[in-house]
Design an enzyme around this catalytic site. Structure first.
Site, PDB file in Angstrom:
ATOM      1  N   TRP A   1       0.872  -1.217   0.046  1.00 14.25           N
ATOM      2  CA  TRP A   1      -0.080   0.038  -0.022  1.00 14.25           C
ATOM      3  C   TRP A   1       0.866   1.170  -0.065  1.00 14.25           C
ATOM      4  O   TRP A   1       1.809   1.239   0.994  1.00 14.25           O
ATOM      5  CB  TRP A   1      -0.808  -0.242   1.371  1.00 14.25           C
ATOM      6  CG  TRP A   1      -1.747   1.086   1.337  1.00 14.25           C
ATOM      7  CD1 TRP A   1      -2.546   1.882   0.542  1.00 14.25           C
ATOM      8  CD2 TRP A   1      -2.047   1.770   2.671  1.00 14.25           C
ATOM      9  NE1 TRP A   1      -3.323   2.746   1.221  1.00 14.25           N
ATOM     10  CE2 TRP A   1      -3.083   2.952   2.398  1.00 14.25           C
ATOM     11  CE3 TRP A   1      -1.394   1.763   3.905  1.00 14.25           C
ATOM     12  CZ2 TRP A   1      -3.312   3.739   3.471  1.00 14.25           C
ATOM     13  CZ3 TRP A   1      -1.892   2.440   5.074  1.00 14.25           C
ATOM     14  CH2 TRP A   1      -2.673   3.527   4.645  1.00 14.25           C
TER      15      TRP A   1
ATOM     16  N   LYS B   1     -13.619  -1.223   5.273  1.00 17.79           N
ATOM     17  CA  LYS B   1     -14.008  -1.994   4.361  1.00 17.79           C
ATOM     18  C   LYS B   1     -15.258  -2.910   4.971  1.00 17.79           C
ATOM     19  O   LYS B   1     -16.164  -3.057   4.290  1.00 17.79           O
ATOM     20  CB  LYS B   1     -13.075  -2.728   3.725  1.00 17.79           C
ATOM     21  CG  LYS B   1     -12.186  -2.018   2.496  1.00 17.79           C
ATOM     22  CD  LYS B   1     -11.301  -1.052   3.127  1.00 17.79           C
ATOM     23  CE  LYS B   1     -10.570  -0.558   1.821  1.00 17.79           C
ATOM     24  NZ  LYS B   1      -9.713   0.672   2.145  1.00 17.79           N
TER      25      LYS B   1
ATOM     26  N   ASP C   1      -0.731  -5.366   9.300  1.00 22.75           N
ATOM     27  CA  ASP C   1      -1.941  -4.588   8.840  1.00 22.75           C
ATOM     28  C   ASP C   1      -3.137  -5.288   8.465  1.00 22.75           C
ATOM     29  O   ASP C   1      -3.093  -6.166   7.599  1.00 22.75           O
ATOM     30  CB  ASP C   1      -1.225  -3.778   7.736  1.00 22.75           C
ATOM     31  CG  ASP C   1      -2.157  -2.411   7.325  1.00 22.75           C
ATOM     32  OD1 ASP C   1      -3.384  -2.319   7.922  1.00 22.75           O
ATOM     33  OD2 ASP C   1      -1.886  -1.551   6.565  1.00 22.75           O
TER      34      ASP C   1
END
Length: 429
Positions: A154, A271, A235
């Site tokens: 990311w 999400k 993460d």
């Protein structure tokens, strides 16, 4: 009159000095994803498709407010006992404790032994930042402070760690030849790094590739990390959203805890609960014992106080209500499966169209093997450019697409455009 002129002159001089100070500030490049979205919005083409943004869309290409979130919102609105006072510095306790059980497991030894520190954060980005800040202050680095990030990762990971003085170093992760995991390169990087290095790991649905290790590969990774004394920085932005199963998506984290590997976990509910704008997240740090956890929490509080003072309440209350109410929790799991299954269906259909119906050159099985919101298609930069400029399909130049941008009405158009650019431009170009 003379005094007025003097004051005016001083004012003009001050403005002149201020202008000189800020004139040296360089112009930063625009964020690539937001730039892509802006170009998509400005496009008037009827069949345009946005495959860049990392946010769920339903089959009508609309943002989806989860039914369970609507229900929880109504419950909160009718709760006369709620106010708008500050939350504690470390956040809403009912939220952080439930969030820890969600990712670590309700029977986790780290929770049962009271050696887990959990802090509410500004979504997953805030958790990454707070975790990085804590490591920069208190981790006993073996050499200069640096963290190993998967290549690719990311994009924001690099900026987050550099902002706290930790230099990111890439480790091999994605193999463009197989459009899969470079497992040998990953293992070699773990073995060759100096002992007690910090490795950032994506718990599930690796962003941006959608390529995850298997459970057997995770076991091998954990074994090397444990032998080398490395620190695991997890993460986790897609728990439940990836496979549709909350426990399955937490498997790697829980295995590392069982193996006694020192770690922290960054957790987001953007999400899997569709709460993008509410910025609901948590940071969990697993300590070796209760005394260490107590000291860690005291320092986390100090850092949090200087950063945001107190976290926001509304989103945390929503998630807390969902996690702590058995009925709402079951509804949430159904909503998660709805999102995950739609993404899987788009993967199946895109692969079918390319591999079977259009017989597009190349192997497209990786689209279905990958997991989560994103897919690394294997398309090169020139193919991506043509897709955007001629096909009005907006994606990043590295071939990453958001599967959530596909739906039953546009997936065939996207497949046909991919077929066109692949036949026109060689994949090795």
């Amino acid at each position: 009159m003379a005094n007025r002129l003097k004051q005016l002159a001083l004012h003009l001089k001050a403005n002149e000095m201020t202008a000189e100070v800020w004139q040296s500030v360089p112009l930063a490049p625009p964020d690539s994803i937001f730039k892509l979205t802006a170009a998509y919005k400005a496009d008037t083409f009827e069949k345009k498709v946005n495959l860049g943004v990392g946010a769920y869309r339903d089959d009508n290409d609309k943002p989806w407010v989860l039914p369970v979130v609507k229900k929880a919102t109504q419950i909160l609105l009718n709760d006369e006992s709620l106010d708008h006072e500050y939350l504690p510095i470390t956040g809403l306790a009912e939220f952080t404790s439930a969030a820890a059980k969600l990712i670590l497991g309700p029977d986790s030894p780290a929770i049962k032994e009271d050696r887990t520190v959990s802090v509410q954060t500004i979504s997953g980005t805030g958790a990454n930042h707070l975790g990085a800040l804590f490591l920069s202050r208190f981790y006993h680095w073996n050499g200069s402070p640096k963290i190993y990030l998967s290549n690719p990762t990311w994009a924001n990971h690099h900026a987050i760690f550099r902002n706290v003085g930790i230099e990111p170093v890439d480790y091999p992760y994605y193999d463009p030849k197989t459009i899969g995991l470079d497992f040998n390169g990953f293992i070699d990087a773990l073995k060759n790094a100096v002992d007690r290095s910090v490795f950032l790991l994506h718990a599930c649905a690796h962003n941006p590739t959608g390529v995850d290790p298997t459970q057997e590969q995770w076991k091998a990774i954990a074994e090397v990390i444990k032998a080398k004394g490395h620190y695991a920085f997890f993460d986790c932005a897609y728990q439940g959203f990836a496979s549709g199963d909350l426990d399955r998506d937490a498997w790697a984290v829980r295995h590392f805890v069982e193996q006694g590997i020192p770690l922290l976990v960054c957790q987001s509910f953007a999400k899997n609960a569709g709460l993008y704008g509410e910025r609901v997240g948590a940071l969990h740090l697993v300590s070796v014992d209760q005394d260490t956890a107590k000291r860690v929490k005291s320092q986390m509080s100090v850092l949090q106080r200087s950063e945001i003072s107190n976290p926001p309440a509304h989103g945390a209350r929503l998630v807390s209500l969902i996690l702590n109410d058995a009925g709402l929790f079951e509804e949430w799991k159904r909503d998660i499966r709805t999102m995950a299954e739609r993404i899987k269906e788009m993967r199946r259909e895109l692969r079918r169209l390319l591999a079977e119906e259009l017989e597009t050159p190349g192997n497209w099985d990786h689209i279905e093997r990958q997991i989560g919101m994103f897919s690394f298609t294997g398309l090169n930069g020139e193919q991506c450019r043509l897709l955007t400029e001629e096909g009005h399909i907006y994606l990043t130049g590295n071939g990453r697409i958001s599967m959530a941008g596909l739906n039953s009405r546009n997936v065939r158009y996207v497949a046909e455009q991919i077929d066109r650019v692949v036949r026109r431009v060689s994949s090795s170009a």
